[in-house]
Design an enzyme around this catalytic site. Structure first.
Site, PDB file in Angstrom:
ATOM      1  N   GLU A  33       0.849  -1.193   0.000  1.00 37.18           N
ATOM      2  CA  GLU A  33       0.000   0.000   0.000  1.00 37.18           C
ATOM      3  C   GLU A  33       0.890   1.250   0.000  1.00 37.18           C
ATOM      4  O   GLU A  33       1.826   1.341   0.790  1.00 37.18           O
ATOM      5  CB  GLU A  33      -0.930  -0.034   1.227  1.00 37.18           C
ATOM      6  CG  GLU A  33      -1.633   1.258   1.567  1.00 37.18           C
ATOM      7  CD  GLU A  33      -2.510   1.829   0.436  1.00 37.18           C
ATOM      8  OE1 GLU A  33      -3.320   1.084  -0.137  1.00 37.18           O
ATOM      9  OE2 GLU A  33      -2.364   3.038   0.137  1.00 37.18           O
ATOM     10  N   ARG A 198     -19.747  15.890  -0.943  1.00 40.52           N
ATOM     11  CA  ARG A 198     -20.057  14.850   0.050  1.00 40.52           C
ATOM     12  C   ARG A 198     -19.914  15.424   1.450  1.00 40.52           C
ATOM     13  O   ARG A 198     -19.049  16.278   1.683  1.00 40.52           O
ATOM     14  CB  ARG A 198     -19.078  13.673  -0.071  1.00 40.52           C
ATOM     15  CG  ARG A 198     -19.105  13.028  -1.405  1.00 40.52           C
ATOM     16  CD  ARG A 198     -17.927  12.091  -1.554  1.00 40.52           C
ATOM     17  NE  ARG A 198     -18.292  10.717  -1.244  1.00 40.52           N
ATOM     18  CZ  ARG A 198     -17.483   9.686  -1.462  1.00 40.52           C
ATOM     19  NH1 ARG A 198     -16.291   9.857  -1.932  1.00 40.52           N
ATOM     20  NH2 ARG A 198     -17.887   8.462  -1.188  1.00 40.52           N
ATOM     21  N   ALA A 326     -18.295  -0.597  -4.721  1.00 42.55           N
ATOM     22  CA  ALA A 326     -17.555  -1.315  -3.679  1.00 42.55           C
ATOM     23  C   ALA A 326     -18.132  -2.722  -3.503  1.00 42.55           C
ATOM     24  O   ALA A 326     -17.398  -3.676  -3.240  1.00 42.55           O
ATOM     25  CB  ALA A 326     -17.616  -0.547  -2.363  1.00 42.55           C
TER      26      ALA A 326
HETATM   27  P1  FAD Z   1      -9.603   2.244  -3.655  1.00 39.86           P
HETATM   28  O1  FAD Z   1     -10.521   2.396  -2.511  1.00 39.86           O
HETATM   29  O2  FAD Z   1      -9.332   3.436  -4.491  1.00 39.86           O
HETATM   30  O3  FAD Z   1      -8.242   1.667  -3.067  1.00 39.86           O
HETATM   31  C1  FAD Z   1      -7.056   1.636  -3.830  1.00 39.86           C
HETATM   32  C2  FAD Z   1      -5.862   1.573  -2.883  1.00 39.86           C
HETATM   33  O4  FAD Z   1      -4.679   1.392  -3.673  1.00 39.86           O
HETATM   34  C3  FAD Z   1      -5.662   2.869  -2.099  1.00 39.86           C
HETATM   35  O5  FAD Z   1      -5.460   2.545  -0.740  1.00 39.86           O
HETATM   36  C4  FAD Z   1      -4.424   3.493  -2.728  1.00 39.86           C
HETATM   37  O6  FAD Z   1      -3.672   4.246  -1.819  1.00 39.86           O
HETATM   38  C5  FAD Z   1      -3.662   2.262  -3.209  1.00 39.86           C
HETATM   39  N1  FAD Z   1      -2.770   2.518  -4.356  1.00 39.86           N
HETATM   40  C6  FAD Z   1      -3.044   3.223  -5.473  1.00 39.86           C
HETATM   41  N2  FAD Z   1      -1.991   3.223  -6.308  1.00 39.86           N
HETATM   42  C7  FAD Z   1      -1.022   2.491  -5.702  1.00 39.86           C
HETATM   43  C8  FAD Z   1       0.315   2.112  -6.083  1.00 39.86           C
HETATM   44  N3  FAD Z   1       0.868   2.489  -7.249  1.00 39.86           N
HETATM   45  N4  FAD Z   1       1.041   1.346  -5.216  1.00 39.86           N
HETATM   46  C9  FAD Z   1       0.497   0.949  -4.016  1.00 39.86           C
HETATM   47  N5  FAD Z   1      -0.753   1.278  -3.610  1.00 39.86           N
HETATM   48  C10 FAD Z   1      -1.508   2.037  -4.452  1.00 39.86           C
HETATM   49  N6  FAD Z   1     -19.704   1.902  -3.903  1.00 39.86           N
HETATM   50  C11 FAD Z   1     -20.676   1.195  -3.276  1.00 39.86           C
HETATM   51  O7  FAD Z   1     -20.692  -0.055  -3.339  1.00 39.86           O
HETATM   52  N7  FAD Z   1     -21.670   1.827  -2.561  1.00 39.86           N
HETATM   53  C12 FAD Z   1     -21.713   3.190  -2.440  1.00 39.86           C
HETATM   54  O8  FAD Z   1     -22.600   3.720  -1.765  1.00 39.86           O
HETATM   55  C13 FAD Z   1     -20.706   3.970  -3.119  1.00 39.86           C
HETATM   56  N8  FAD Z   1     -20.725   5.320  -3.065  1.00 39.86           N
HETATM   57  C14 FAD Z   1     -19.779   6.043  -3.744  1.00 39.86           C
HETATM   58  C15 FAD Z   1     -19.850   7.442  -3.744  1.00 39.86           C
HETATM   59  C16 FAD Z   1     -18.908   8.195  -4.434  1.00 39.86           C
HETATM   60  C17 FAD Z   1     -19.050   9.697  -4.481  1.00 39.86           C
HETATM   61  C18 FAD Z   1     -17.827   7.531  -5.116  1.00 39.86           C
HETATM   62  C19 FAD Z   1     -16.777   8.328  -5.864  1.00 39.86           C
HETATM   63  C20 FAD Z   1     -17.754   6.137  -5.123  1.00 39.86           C
HETATM   64  C21 FAD Z   1     -18.724   5.381  -4.456  1.00 39.86           C
HETATM   65  N9  FAD Z   1     -18.704   3.973  -4.463  1.00 39.86           N
HETATM   66  C22 FAD Z   1     -19.686   3.261  -3.842  1.00 39.86           C
HETATM   67  C23 FAD Z   1     -17.632   3.240  -5.182  1.00 39.86           C
HETATM   68  C24 FAD Z   1     -16.559   2.740  -4.199  1.00 39.86           C
HETATM   69  O9  FAD Z   1     -16.108   3.837  -3.442  1.00 39.86           O
HETATM   70  C25 FAD Z   1     -15.381   2.118  -4.944  1.00 39.86           C
HETATM   71  O10 FAD Z   1     -15.858   1.184  -5.899  1.00 39.86           O
HETATM   72  C26 FAD Z   1     -14.446   1.380  -3.980  1.00 39.86           C
HETATM   73  O11 FAD Z   1     -14.112   2.170  -2.858  1.00 39.86           O
HETATM   74  C27 FAD Z   1     -13.164   0.980  -4.718  1.00 39.86           C
HETATM   75  O12 FAD Z   1     -12.334   0.244  -3.870  1.00 39.86           O
HETATM   76  P2  FAD Z   1     -10.887  -0.238  -4.365  1.00 39.86           P
HETATM   77  O13 FAD Z   1     -10.290  -0.949  -3.207  1.00 39.86           O
HETATM   78  O14 FAD Z   1     -10.991  -0.930  -5.682  1.00 39.86           O
HETATM   79  O15 FAD Z   1     -10.089   1.113  -4.671  1.00 39.86           O
END
Ligand code: FAD
Length: 434
Positions: A33, A198, A326
């Site tokens: 991370e 938000r 998510a």
């Molecule tokens: P992320 O949460 O973006 O995690 C990625 C991680 O990778 C981060 O910790 C980052 O630091 C790390 N990272 C990035 N690049 C690197 C690198 N090069 N090397 C090492 N680490 C790295 N979804 C729902 O299901 N219900 C909801 O109500 C909902 N509401 C939302 C409202 C808004 C306004 C938005 C924008 C999104 C919403 N979503 C919702 C969608 C949801 O937030 C995302 O789909 C979800 O959080 C994505 O999770 P993730 O782990 O794939 O990515």
């Protein structure tokens, strides 16, 4: 623990739920991370019945973590309601009504409400033992070595070697750029021409102004070129607010969030219903404006290449109008955990090498997940326009908006994750038999 050894890049909801699923199945895993610790923003997130089922399939305490922090709608009449849809624009006082006009209620198998993101992550990481996550590691590149191991190279010059790499690094994924090539349009998300403010409002303030029914139960306020949603989080202590606005300009900031002031939001909704103005008035003065980007313009042709695979937003970042992005990350983690467990069993029985079984697992994951997750991205775009009274067919017609939305949501919520995992594992078997 087994011989199979997986690197996860990124410790968001996708990376952490996948790590828990793999650890539960005895697979060696490390999370890399870039941040100094696990962190989520102070905002709400809701999950559908599909996500709750996927949590059960993953096991390892994911569902328990969710249940511990989940806040449902407050009233029993709202128990099965995902959102109460109301007209957030017209003020019907002249018609003798001082409430917004009810449009419809959408019934969901899990009702409405949600969790505070940071609280959920805090609970999830209790299931991740010390030493599994390595912080301050920003992935820069990743190559296959002569002995077949994948080498990850980080910004601080350090390296790590694993059998396979799963990019859970979110919407701006570095692993995606490595997989498809930086110049490829599929490497980058594009602006959906909507942004969002938000915020979290103390529930006592919200109930005093809006009344308990509106503040403590999920509501979606629709209007021309925008919509505002609210639902309870943090054991009912907070009301989560997301206010979306159509934006015909380009997003020029390199970051996906830009600082804004409450006055910007008040200007954006100046003509709207008094309830909307009251909600905005309760927000903090300093806000963030979130640009809504997705991967809908140039969807990935494949989620994997060799022993590098993408999962979660890295593979299928979507606009949030279904509240399912998510949840789909968690579905992904359930399917991937089952596939890697099976790949490990296959290689342990010497049916084929660890590398071949993992390549087959990633190909099966791509086959299982790409169609459904890319459908979500497109459906969410359509849904955002339905909410904003911009759909060319439905316009402001509440029956058409309801029918269109209900069909799409039921498809999301009624998915059987165990069928997905069973089919994906059968596909993996076929691939190694070839
Ligand atoms: P992320 O949460 O973006 O995690 C990625 C991680 O990778 C981060 O910790 C980052 O630091 C790390 N990272 C990035 N690049 C690197 C690198 N090069 N090397 C090492 N680490 C790295 N979804 C729902 O299901 N219900 C909801 O109500 C909902 N509401 C939302 C409202 C808004 C306004 C938005 C924008 C999104 C919403 N979503 C919702 C969608 C949801 O937030 C995302 O789909 C979800 O959080 C994505 O999770 P993730 O782990 O794939 O990515």
């Amino acid at each position: 623990m087994t011989d199979t050894d997986i690197a996860i890049v990124g410790g968001g909801i996708a990376g952490v739920t996948l790590a828990i699923g793999l650890l539960k199945r005895g697979i060696n895993v490390k999370i890399y991370e870039q941040a100094p610790n696990f962190a989520e923003i102070g905002a709400g997130v809701s999950f559908g019945a599909n996500a709750a089922r996927a949590m059960d399939t993953i096991g390892g305490g994911v569902k328990e973590a969710y249940q511990k922090v989940f806040t449902p709608n407050a009233s029993t009449e709202n128990g099965e309601i995902w959102f109460n849809f109301v007209d957030g624009y017209h003020d019907n006082k002249e018609a003798g009504k001082d409430q917004e006009k009810w449009l419809f209620k959408l019934i969901s198998p899990r009702g409405g409400g949600g969790v505070h993101r940071a609280h959920f992550l805090d609970e999830l990481i209790k299931a991740v033992p010390d030493g599994v996550a390595i912080f301050n590691k920003r992935l820069e590149t990743c190559i296959e070595l002569n002995d077949g191991k994948m080498e990850l190279c980080f910004h601080d010059g350090s390296t790590a070697r694993h059998d396979a790499v799963i990019g859970c690094d979110g919407i701006k994924s570095r692993v995606r750029a490595i997989l498809v090539g930086e110049a490829n349009l599929q490497a980058r998300p594009t602006y959906c021409h909507k942004y969002a403010y938000r915020g979290l409002i103390p529930m006592e303030n919200a109930t005093a102004i809006l009344g308990a029914d509106m503040a403590e139960n999920a509501h979606m306020h629709l209007g021309p070129g925008g919509h505002i949603l609210t639902f309870p989080v943090a054991q009912g202590k907070m009301m989560n607010v997301v206010a979306f606005r159509q934006d015909d300009s380009e997003w020029t900031d390199k970051r996906l969030t830009a600082p804004a002031h409450k006055k910007d939001a008040q200007r954006d909704y100046a003509e709207w219903h008094p309830n909307i103005l009251a909600i905005l008035d309760m927000l903090n003065d300093d806000l963030d404006r979130w640009a809504i980007f997705d991967l809908g313009e140039h969807p990935l042709a494949s989620y994997c290449k060799g022993r590098v695979c993408l999962l979660g937003d890295a593979a299928h970042a979507t606009s949030p109008h279904h509240g399912a992005g998510a949840g789909f990350c968690i579905e992904d983690s359930a399917v991937m955990s089952a596939l890697i467990q099976h790949a490990n069993t296959i290689s342990a029985k010497r049916v084929c090498s660890v590398y071949k079984s993992l390549e087959a697992a990633f190909a099966a994951f791509d086959q299982s997940r790409r169609e459904r997750t890319q459908w979500l991205v497109q459906s969410s775009r359509i849904t955002g326009n339905l909410y904003d009274w911009m759909d060319p067919n439905a316009g402001q017609n509440k029956d058409q908006i309801y029918n269109e939305l209900n069909e799409r949501c039921q498809y999301i919520w009624n998915a059987d994750i165990d069928i997905f995992t069973g089919d994906a594992v059968a596909d993996l078997d076929q691939r190694v038999a070839l």
